[in-house]
Design an enzyme around this catalytic site. Structure first.
Site, mmCIF file in Angstrom:
data_model
loop_
_atom_site.group_PDB
_atom_site.id
_atom_site.type_symbol
_atom_site.label_atom_id
_atom_site.label_comp_id
_atom_site.label_asym_id
_atom_site.label_seq_id
_atom_site.Cartn_x
_atom_site.Cartn_y
_atom_site.Cartn_z
ATOM 1 N N THR A 134 -20.757 20.234 -5.681
ATOM 2 C CA THR A 134 -21.318 21.075 -4.617
ATOM 3 C C THR A 134 -20.253 21.400 -3.578
ATOM 4 O O THR A 134 -20.113 22.552 -3.152
ATOM 5 C CB THR A 134 -22.526 20.362 -3.958
ATOM 6 O OG1 THR A 134 -23.538 20.193 -4.944
ATOM 7 C CG2 THR A 134 -23.082 21.150 -2.786
ATOM 8 N N TYR B 37 -18.177 12.282 -1.663
ATOM 9 C CA TYR B 37 -18.429 13.090 -0.460
ATOM 10 C C TYR B 37 -17.120 13.322 0.298
ATOM 11 O O TYR B 37 -16.744 14.461 0.568
ATOM 12 C CB TYR B 37 -19.438 12.348 0.406
ATOM 13 C CG TYR B 37 -19.859 13.066 1.676
ATOM 14 C CD1 TYR B 37 -20.672 14.194 1.619
ATOM 15 C CD2 TYR B 37 -19.469 12.599 2.936
ATOM 16 C CE1 TYR B 37 -21.076 14.837 2.785
ATOM 17 C CE2 TYR B 37 -19.877 13.229 4.096
ATOM 18 C CZ TYR B 37 -20.682 14.352 4.011
ATOM 19 O OH TYR B 37 -21.078 14.986 5.178
ATOM 20 N N HIS C 117 -34.287 14.383 7.734
ATOM 21 C CA HIS C 117 -35.255 13.957 6.723
ATOM 22 C C HIS C 117 -35.640 12.506 7.001
ATOM 23 O O HIS C 117 -34.758 11.650 7.134
ATOM 24 C CB HIS C 117 -34.645 14.093 5.325
ATOM 25 C CG HIS C 117 -35.674 14.086 4.252
ATOM 26 N ND1 HIS C 117 -36.454 12.976 3.997
ATOM 27 C CD2 HIS C 117 -36.095 15.042 3.405
ATOM 28 C CE1 HIS C 117 -37.297 13.253 3.024
ATOM 29 N NE2 HIS C 117 -37.099 14.504 2.637
ATOM 30 N N ALA D 71 -18.666 23.402 7.059
ATOM 31 C CA ALA D 71 -19.185 22.193 7.704
ATOM 32 C C ALA D 71 -18.482 21.009 7.063
ATOM 33 O O ALA D 71 -18.923 20.467 6.053
ATOM 34 C CB ALA D 71 -20.698 22.098 7.517
HETATM 35 P P1 NAD Z 1 -29.165 18.009 5.048
HETATM 36 O O1 NAD Z 1 -29.172 17.174 3.819
HETATM 37 O O2 NAD Z 1 -30.392 18.066 5.864
HETATM 38 O O3 NAD Z 1 -28.742 19.501 4.692
HETATM 39 C C1 NAD Z 1 -28.037 19.871 3.559
HETATM 40 C C2 NAD Z 1 -28.755 21.052 2.915
HETATM 41 O O4 NAD Z 1 -27.976 21.506 1.784
HETATM 42 C C3 NAD Z 1 -30.139 20.680 2.384
HETATM 43 O O5 NAD Z 1 -31.080 21.657 2.751
HETATM 44 C C4 NAD Z 1 -29.928 20.651 0.876
HETATM 45 O O6 NAD Z 1 -31.111 20.928 0.154
HETATM 46 C C5 NAD Z 1 -28.864 21.704 0.692
HETATM 47 N N1 NAD Z 1 -28.084 21.560 -0.539
HETATM 48 C C6 NAD Z 1 -27.538 20.423 -1.060
HETATM 49 N N2 NAD Z 1 -26.909 20.695 -2.208
HETATM 50 C C7 NAD Z 1 -27.028 22.030 -2.407
HETATM 51 C C8 NAD Z 1 -26.590 22.912 -3.434
HETATM 52 N N3 NAD Z 1 -25.886 22.465 -4.505
HETATM 53 N N4 NAD Z 1 -26.909 24.233 -3.341
HETATM 54 C C9 NAD Z 1 -27.644 24.688 -2.300
HETATM 55 N N5 NAD Z 1 -28.092 23.903 -1.300
HETATM 56 C C10 NAD Z 1 -27.789 22.585 -1.354
HETATM 57 O O7 NAD Z 1 -27.926 17.498 5.918
HETATM 58 P P2 NAD Z 1 -27.354 17.996 7.326
HETATM 59 O O8 NAD Z 1 -27.196 16.800 8.172
HETATM 60 O O9 NAD Z 1 -28.135 19.153 7.842
HETATM 61 O O10 NAD Z 1 -25.876 18.452 6.897
HETATM 62 C C11 NAD Z 1 -25.521 19.826 6.797
HETATM 63 C C12 NAD Z 1 -24.020 19.917 6.537
HETATM 64 O O11 NAD Z 1 -23.305 19.325 7.616
HETATM 65 C C13 NAD Z 1 -23.571 19.203 5.259
HETATM 66 O O12 NAD Z 1 -22.571 19.971 4.634
HETATM 67 C C14 NAD Z 1 -22.973 17.912 5.777
HETATM 68 O O13 NAD Z 1 -21.962 17.423 4.926
HETATM 69 C C15 NAD Z 1 -22.407 18.349 7.132
HETATM 70 N N6 NAD Z 1 -22.307 17.195 8.046
HETATM 71 C C16 NAD Z 1 -23.422 16.714 8.669
HETATM 72 C C17 NAD Z 1 -23.291 15.609 9.516
HETATM 73 C C18 NAD Z 1 -24.477 15.043 10.270
HETATM 74 O O14 NAD Z 1 -24.291 14.026 10.950
HETATM 75 N N7 NAD Z 1 -25.665 15.601 10.231
HETATM 76 C C19 NAD Z 1 -22.046 15.002 9.704
HETATM 77 C C20 NAD Z 1 -20.952 15.513 9.013
HETATM 78 C C21 NAD Z 1 -21.082 16.627 8.199
#
Ligand code: NAD
Ligand code: UDP
Length: 325
Positions: free
Chosen positions: A95, A148, A184, A117
């Site tokens: 991914t 990851y 979630h 991101a």
């Molecule tokens: P999240 O899991 O809620 O969101 C990720 C979304 O991506 C989900 O809706 C999921 O269904 C979708 N997804 C996953 N694989 C996919 C694919 N192959 N094709 C299409 N959609 C796909 O997590 P989040 O916290 O909202 O994170 C969003 C982004 O921010 C991610 O890339 C994550 O790595 C990055 N990030 C988040 C944090 C945090 O603390 N929340 C920290 C560092 C990086």
């Protein structure tokens, strides 16, 4: 459509951060396409946007190419919680890497600006504290977090190479632990776990002795940072750290959540997962200098809002994305 209004693609747009970003972009009047495969999210996160004329939802997996005409892309598609990204580690790295190639190809064809991101996990278990963007990190390439961490590192490499080789307009944001409503409830991350446990009055599971630290950023601050980065100068590609530099131990977080919820839950101690970073705190000097950005919402205020949201949801409406929960 006015010139300042853009066609914007948000991959992972139905997730925790993505859904808030879509909400903000729709409110700003942009024409927003949310693309998601719903691995770690569900339609309810964007249900309130579905009847907006400037919002569109596509079920698609970002490892497969897609053909859209857009001006801006925010690439968020990727499972983010350790339990989610370790469930199918091969899919996770696919991914990150194939997703990056696909959005970068689209950006190149459409001459769109594309924001990645990325994550503080590119620093691994850091030997430098606080972490600056120039620090190259200490990642275990064969550990259980590598799918990851290394996936996100490879994605950064791809972003820089498309930029240098093909002139693609890129932005890279390294996000540090961000929390808030719409996480979630079964993602297994520390904030959601502790709040859910505290509200149910069950034991609060601290991994290790709780002395490891994290710095927690409220989601509204992060979304503001994303928008500023996308609209900033093309010369400032990043990587730029975005997070709240206030650092807490995990035990302090547990105690604060118990206090704010009035919970009588007991703190219990379980094994620390392998490669769990010991300390994490962003140096946000670059974001301040280039974007005038810094977080405005202190931990207690953000936690209070998150707790209120957790009180309103029906936990049975949420499907645990993996059996690891
Ligand atoms: P999240 O899991 O809620 O969101 C990720 C979304 O991506 C989900 O809706 C999921 O269904 C979708 N997804 C996953 N694989 C996919 C694919 N192959 N094709 C299409 N959609 C796909 O997590 P989040 O916290 O909202 O994170 C969003 C982004 O921010 C991610 O890339 C994550 O790595 C990055 N990030 C988040 C944090 C945090 O603390 N929340 C920290 C560092 C990086
Ligand atoms: N953690 C914990 N109890 C839990 C969930 C997580 O003590 O129920 C710890 C975890 O070991 C880590 C920190 O909290 O040290 C943050 O974990 P999270 O999964 O939220 O994100 P990470 O920053 O490790 O990716």
């Amino acid at each position: 459509m006015s010139r300042s209004l853009k066609r914007v693609l948000v991959t992972g747009g139905a997730g925790f951060l993505g859904s808030h970003l879509c909400e903000r972009l729709v409110a700003d009047g942009h024409d927003v396409i949310c693309l998601d495969n719903f691995f770690t999210s569900q339609k309810s996160n964007v249900l309130h946007l579905l009847d907006k004329p400037n919002f569109e939802l596509i079920r698609h997996d970002i490892i497969m190419p897609t053909w859209l005409e857009v001006d801006e892309i925010y690439n968020l598609a990727c499972p983010a919680a350790p339990g989610h990204y370790q469930y199918n580690p091969i899919k996770t790295i696919k991914t990150s890497v194939m997703g990056a190639i696909n959005v970068l190809g689209m950006a190149k064809r459409c001459r769109a600006t594309v924001l990645q991101a990325s994550t503080s996990e590119v620093y691994g278990d850091p030997e430098v504290h606080p972490q600056t963007e120039s620090y190259r990190g200490s990642v275990n390439p064969v550990g259980i977090r590598a799918c990851y961490d290394e996936g996100k590192r490879a994605a950064e490499t791809l972003f820089m190479d498309y930029h240098r080789m093909n002139g693609v307009n890129i932005r890279i944001v390294r996000i540090f632990n961000t929390y808030g409503p719409r996480m979630h409830p079964f993602d297994g991350r520390v904030v959601s776990n502790f709040i859910r446990q505290a509200l149910r009055g069950v034991d609060i599971t601290i991994f290790g002795d709780g002395s490891q630290t994290r710095s927690f950023c409220y989601r509204d601050d992060l979304v503001e940072g994303f928008i500023r980065m996308m609209n900033g100068s093309d010369d400032f590609t990043g990587p730029v750290n975005m997070g709240n530099p206030d650092e807490y131990t995990i035990k302090q977080l547990a105690e604060t959540i118990c206090e704010l919820t009035g919970s009588g839950s007991k703190l219990i101690y379980q094994d620390l997962p392998p490669d769990d970073p010991t300390r994490r705190k962003p140096d946000i000097t670059l974001a301040k200098q280039h974007l005038g950005w810094e977080p405005t919402i202190p931990l207690r205020e953000g936690l209070q809002k998150t707790i209120e949201w957790f009180k309103t949801i029906h936990i049975e409406d949420y499907r645990p994305p993996t059996p690891n929960f």
